[in-house]
Design a protein around this motif. Structure first.
Motif, mmCIF file in Angstrom:
data_model
loop_
_atom_site.group_PDB
_atom_site.id
_atom_site.type_symbol
_atom_site.label_atom_id
_atom_site.label_comp_id
_atom_site.label_asym_id
_atom_site.label_seq_id
_atom_site.Cartn_x
_atom_site.Cartn_y
_atom_site.Cartn_z
ATOM 1 N N THR A 104 -46.636 7.522 -3.620
ATOM 2 C CA THR A 104 -47.698 7.982 -4.509
ATOM 3 C C THR A 104 -49.029 7.353 -4.131
ATOM 4 O OG1 THR A 104 -46.109 8.258 -6.322
ATOM 5 C CG2 THR A 104 -48.431 8.105 -6.917
ATOM 6 N N ARG A 386 -45.154 10.915 -6.953
ATOM 7 C CA ARG A 386 -45.415 10.937 -8.405
ATOM 8 C C ARG A 386 -44.263 10.244 -9.149
ATOM 9 N NH1 ARG A 386 -47.474 17.116 -9.138
ATOM 10 N NH2 ARG A 386 -47.431 16.575 -11.360
ATOM 11 N N GLU A 389 -44.235 9.748 -13.062
ATOM 12 C CA GLU A 389 -44.023 10.993 -13.801
ATOM 13 C C GLU A 389 -42.587 11.476 -13.652
ATOM 14 O OE1 GLU A 389 -45.745 15.602 -13.831
ATOM 15 O OE2 GLU A 389 -46.670 14.067 -12.549
ATOM 16 N N VAL A 390 -42.081 11.507 -12.419
ATOM 17 C CA VAL A 390 -40.727 12.000 -12.190
ATOM 18 C C VAL A 390 -39.699 11.037 -12.785
ATOM 19 C CG1 VAL A 390 -39.037 12.627 -10.421
ATOM 20 C CG2 VAL A 390 -41.444 13.245 -10.129
ATOM 21 N N GLN A 418 -37.016 19.465 -14.453
ATOM 22 C CA GLN A 418 -38.407 19.006 -14.505
ATOM 23 C C GLN A 418 -38.819 18.361 -13.182
ATOM 24 O OE1 GLN A 418 -37.672 16.524 -17.955
ATOM 25 N NE2 GLN A 418 -38.972 17.823 -19.245
ATOM 26 N N ALA A 419 -37.918 17.581 -12.618
ATOM 27 C CA ALA A 419 -38.216 16.934 -11.339
ATOM 28 C C ALA A 419 -38.386 17.953 -10.222
ATOM 29 C CB ALA A 419 -37.104 15.938 -10.990
ATOM 30 N N SER A 421 -39.375 20.998 -10.447
ATOM 31 C CA SER A 421 -40.650 21.689 -10.632
ATOM 32 C C SER A 421 -41.818 20.820 -10.159
ATOM 33 C CB SER A 421 -40.820 22.051 -12.108
ATOM 34 O OG SER A 421 -42.077 22.674 -12.333
ATOM 35 N N THR A 422 -41.781 19.544 -10.461
ATOM 36 C CA THR A 422 -42.878 18.649 -10.108
ATOM 37 C C THR A 422 -42.943 18.390 -8.607
ATOM 38 O OG1 THR A 422 -42.727 17.576 -12.284
ATOM 39 C CG2 THR A 422 -43.842 16.351 -10.516
ATOM 40 N N GLU A 425 -44.046 21.024 -4.696
ATOM 41 C CA GLU A 425 -45.225 21.111 -3.835
ATOM 42 C C GLU A 425 -45.148 20.155 -2.652
ATOM 43 O OE1 GLU A 425 -48.920 19.038 -5.256
ATOM 44 O OE2 GLU A 425 -47.817 19.105 -7.175
#
Length: 427
Positions: A104, A386, A389-390, A418-419, A421-422, A425
């Protein structure tokens, strides 16, 4: 006081000619450089004064470098301070941040990988292999230096064990034995709680340990994939929930910060926490206690943990070189030996264990070497892009299952979605 004794030991290193290599070029004696050093403290004890002593010693040996050491709270607060300083154009030169924030930090252009500043291979290759996994970028560049590193270990109250009819010198070796011993110290030893595992602050770290013991590492080496919903992770969380259902762990969440003091008060038979709390517990517990590797489930294991030294982005060449010199000093065998005694963290290089005061300390207090002995079974700590967040997705799943009675599998499946999706990218 403890830190004064340590400072006197470290101060004596000057007379022995502490050899710390510079990255070369740049500032010479007389060309004054001023840098800031941000650091957190995530365990108990008077460690701020110990760090101040190291900085004083460093400045005595490097008269051309002025260091302002800033205690900046816990790891999250320190990261927030670094981010704010970056936005204000007043970046510290060196910071202690979580090793797991590496990807990160690099992705955010907040750090300058140390391997791009210095080619001192002897120094860069001097650290325990288990700690370098979270210190190196996927392309092999050493980006940060292990400083205050740890594994999770198990502490047990020998007096409660003896009162319960258990062998006070024998720790539980398996999860089932831990449950059995925890029940026995409650029923026959007078303990309020048989087992406590913290579920605030570092809940995902505890889940990682249990998952590793079931053969699952929570992320992959690229930092783009998580494995929250695999069967071994679900089983781990179900086992954790059962501790509460069986009444040997308190209902709700167990607080990370209070747990060492609760254990030192003598009311709990077994706790899990960082080896970095070892010195704190030793100084505050008035009973004999043991330290052991975590109990196995399918296999032994623990994640590594703790903080690394990062050189920050946007510095002048002279500031970068001064930051590397400070990192070399703080990661030297002499300072790592002293820091290991002062804090309880695992000295990050093998030669530190052969250096005073750590060598004598381990001889007198063998419990200090347990975390090091656990390193062959350790896995890298969760460190995706991230990461905060993850990681919160998994933390929320753990806490919902432990405090709200939510279904562990359903919660972990949602965390995985959720992970995915995050992190999509970054794939």
């Amino acid at each position: 006081m403890l830190h004064r004794r340590h400072l006197s030991i470290v101060a004596g290193l000057s007379a022995l000619g502490l050899a710390l290599s510079s990255c070369g070029g740049g500032a010479e004696d007389g060309d004054q450089v001023s840098i800031d050093f941000y650091y957190p403290i995530a365990v108990g004890g008077p460690l701020e004064e110990t760090i101040d002593g190291y900085i004083e010693q460093f400045e005595e040996e490097n008269s051309h470098i002025d260091v302002t050491a800033v205690y900046s709270g816990d790891y999250d607060q320190t990261l927030a301070s670094v981010q704010s300083a970056s936005q204000a154009g007043n970046m510290p030169a060196l910071s202690v941040l979580l090793s797991t924030d590496l990807l990160t930090l690099d992705d955010s252009d907040l750090i300058r990988p140390i391997g791009e500043i210095t080619d001192d291979e002897d120094w860069l290759n001097s650290f325990e292999e288990a700690f370098m996994v979270n210190s190196t970028l996927p392309d092999g560049t050493v980006a940060s230096i292990p400083f205050q590193r740890s594994t999770i270990v198990m502490y047990w109250n020998k007096e409660l064990f003896e009162e319960a009819g258990l062998d006070p010198e024998t720790a539980p070796e398996t999860w089932d034995e831990m449950v059995e011993f925890g029940q026995q110290v409650q029923q026959d030893g007078g303990a309020q709680w048989g087992v406590q595992i913290p579920s605030t602050g570092h809940a995902i770290w505890m889940l990682e340990a249990m998952a590793i013991q079931n053969g699952v590492v929570l992320d992959d080496e690229t930092g783009t994939e998580t494995h929250f919903d695999e069967d071994g992770v679900v089983t781990a969380l179900e086992n954790w929930v059962e501790l509460k259902e069986e009444g040997i762990e308190p209902e709700g969440l167990v607080d990370w910060g209070n747990l060492p003091n609760e254990f030192a008060n003598g009311d709990t038979g077994i706790v899990w926490t960082t080896t970095g709390n070892l010195t704190n517990i030793r100084e505050n517990a008035d009973f004999d206690f043991g330290v052991a590797p975590l109990p196995t489930q399918e296999q032994p294991g623990s994640p590594t943990g703790g903080g690394n030294l990062y050189v920050m982005e946007g510095l002048s060449e002279e500031e970068e070189e001064a930051a590397v010199e400070l990192a070399q000093f703080l990661s030297s065998p002499e300072i790592q030996a002293d820091w290991g005694v002062a804090s309880g963290y695992v000295a990050t290089r093998e030669d530190a264990w052969e250096t005073e005061p750590l060598a004598e300390y381990v001889e007198d207090f063998p419990q200090a070497e347990v975390a090091k002995d656990q390193l062959p079974d350790a896995e890298r700590e969760f460190g995706t892009f991230r990461r905060q967040e993850v990681g919160d997705f998994a933390t929320n799943a753990v806490q919902s299952a432990l405090s709200d009675g939510a279904d562990p599998r359903a919660e972990l499946e949602e965390a995985q979605e959720q992970a995915d999706s995050t992190l999509d990218e970054y794939r």
